[in-house]
Scaffold this motif. Structure first.
Motif, PDB file in Angstrom:
ATOM      1  N   CYS A  47       0.939  -9.172 -17.996  1.00  0.00           N
ATOM      2  CA  CYS A  47       0.601  -8.621 -17.018  1.00  0.00           C
ATOM      3  C   CYS A  47      -0.595  -7.391 -17.217  1.00  0.00           C
ATOM      4  O   CYS A  47      -0.303  -6.325 -17.625  1.00  0.00           O
ATOM      5  N   ASP A  48      -1.789  -7.888 -17.235  1.00  0.00           N
ATOM      6  CA  ASP A  48      -3.131  -6.880 -17.553  1.00  0.00           C
ATOM      7  C   ASP A  48      -3.491  -5.987 -16.510  1.00  0.00           C
ATOM      8  O   ASP A  48      -4.260  -4.908 -16.664  1.00  0.00           O
ATOM      9  N   GLU A  49      -3.042  -6.423 -15.107  1.00  0.00           N
ATOM     10  CA  GLU A  49      -3.645  -5.531 -14.049  1.00  0.00           C
ATOM     11  C   GLU A  49      -2.823  -4.174 -14.041  1.00  0.00           C
ATOM     12  O   GLU A  49      -3.375  -3.281 -13.596  1.00  0.00           O
ATOM     13  N   ILE A  50      -1.555  -4.084 -14.513  1.00  0.00           N
ATOM     14  CA  ILE A  50      -0.767  -2.895 -14.241  1.00  0.00           C
ATOM     15  C   ILE A  50      -0.855  -2.157 -15.631  1.00  0.00           C
ATOM     16  O   ILE A  50      -0.593  -2.590 -16.555  1.00  0.00           O
ATOM     17  N   LYS A  51      -0.821  -0.707 -15.663  1.00  0.00           N
ATOM     18  CA  LYS A  51      -0.870  -0.078 -16.778  1.00  0.00           C
ATOM     19  C   LYS A  51       0.458   1.084 -16.601  1.00  0.00           C
ATOM     20  O   LYS A  51       0.731   1.369 -15.654  1.00  0.00           O
ATOM     21  N   VAL A  52       0.850   1.466 -17.798  1.00  0.00           N
ATOM     22  CA  VAL A  52       1.692   2.441 -17.858  1.00  0.00           C
ATOM     23  C   VAL A  52       1.150   3.651 -16.981  1.00  0.00           C
ATOM     24  O   VAL A  52      -0.153   4.035 -17.256  1.00  0.00           O
ATOM     25  N   ASN A  53       1.750   4.569 -16.440  1.00  0.00           N
ATOM     26  CA  ASN A  53       1.471   5.659 -15.586  1.00  0.00           C
ATOM     27  C   ASN A  53       0.971   5.208 -13.809  1.00  0.00           C
ATOM     28  O   ASN A  53       0.687   6.142 -13.349  1.00  0.00           O
ATOM     29  N   ASP A  54       0.795   3.909 -13.737  1.00  0.00           N
ATOM     30  CA  ASP A  54       0.289   3.534 -12.383  1.00  0.00           C
ATOM     31  C   ASP A  54       1.415   3.812 -11.454  1.00  0.00           C
ATOM     32  O   ASP A  54       2.767   3.915 -11.701  1.00  0.00           O
ATOM     33  N   LEU A  55       1.206   3.922 -10.239  1.00  0.00           N
ATOM     34  CA  LEU A  55       1.951   4.379  -9.222  1.00  0.00           C
ATOM     35  C   LEU A  55       2.616   3.065  -8.309  1.00  0.00           C
ATOM     36  O   LEU A  55       1.780   2.467  -7.876  1.00  0.00           O
ATOM     37  N   LEU A  56       3.857   2.811  -8.430  1.00  0.00           N
ATOM     38  CA  LEU A  56       4.488   1.681  -7.791  1.00  0.00           C
ATOM     39  C   LEU A  56       4.577   2.075  -6.370  1.00  0.00           C
ATOM     40  O   LEU A  56       5.104   3.202  -5.949  1.00  0.00           O
ATOM     41  N   GLN A  57       4.218   1.447  -5.106  1.00  0.00           N
ATOM     42  CA  GLN A  57       4.196   1.455  -3.876  1.00  0.00           C
ATOM     43  C   GLN A  57       5.121   0.795  -3.453  1.00  0.00           C
ATOM     44  O   GLN A  57       5.679   0.906  -2.312  1.00  0.00           O
ATOM     45  N   GLU A  58       5.368  -0.542  -3.905  1.00  0.00           N
ATOM     46  CA  GLU A  58       6.014  -1.490  -2.998  1.00  0.00           C
ATOM     47  C   GLU A  58       6.301  -2.696  -4.072  1.00  0.00           C
ATOM     48  O   GLU A  58       5.842  -3.048  -4.774  1.00  0.00           O
ATOM     49  N   VAL A  59       7.907  -2.956  -3.860  1.00  0.00           N
ATOM     50  CA  VAL A  59       8.143  -4.194  -4.464  1.00  0.00           C
ATOM     51  C   VAL A  59       8.681  -5.401  -3.462  1.00  0.00           C
ATOM     52  O   VAL A  59       9.604  -5.122  -2.711  1.00  0.00           O
ATOM     53  N   ASN A  60       7.990  -6.388  -3.567  1.00  0.00           N
ATOM     54  CA  ASN A  60       8.512  -7.500  -2.540  1.00  0.00           C
ATOM     55  C   ASN A  60       8.878  -7.165  -1.080  1.00  0.00           C
ATOM     56  O   ASN A  60       9.966  -7.465  -0.395  1.00  0.00           O
ATOM     57  N   GLY A  61       7.873  -6.391  -0.495  1.00  0.00           N
ATOM     58  CA  GLY A  61       8.212  -5.666   0.694  1.00  0.00           C
ATOM     59  C   GLY A  61       8.993  -4.391   0.897  1.00  0.00           C
ATOM     60  O   GLY A  61       8.936  -4.094   2.109  1.00  0.00           O
TER      61      GLY A  61
END
Length: 105
Positions: A47-61
């Motif tokens: 998964c190249d799109e996501i980096k360490v320290n990115d902010l998680l908003q939602e997982v599967n709704g």
């Protein structure tokens, strides 16, 4: 709804679909920080799109506000029953990744 005090800290919002294998963990993990938000501490190898320290908003709704705690968020990311992870994240700029000491998190 404002997610953070300064929306200028974010470069973009990403919606990412990640295929899952029930045999291995996803490679994703998050931690809940003082601001109450969940940040990636590790990401899957493919998964190249996501980096360490990115902010998680939602997982599967399921929105970040509905995570019971850090363990619950990580269980959602590594649920072996899921064939796909659908993630909504905010990608953070380099400047916003600095902590109080001026170093990158």
């Amino acid at each position: 709804m404002t997610l953070m005090k300064n929306d200028d800290d974010y470069d973009k919002e990403l919606l990412v679909r990640v295929p899952r294998s029930s045999e291995i963990k996803s490679g994703f993990s998050v931690e809940k920080r003082k601001d109450g938000h969940y940040y990636f501490t590790s990401v899957g190898l493919d998964c190249d799109e996501i980096k360490v320290n990115d902010l998680l908003q939602e997982v599967n709704g399921i929105r970040w506000e509905d995570f019971e705690d850090e363990d619950h968020a990580n269980e959602l990311l590594n649920d072996p029953a899921l064939k796909f992870l659908y993630l909504s994240i905010l990608s953070r700029s380099e400047a916003s990744r600095k902590n109080e000491s001026g170093e990158l998190n």
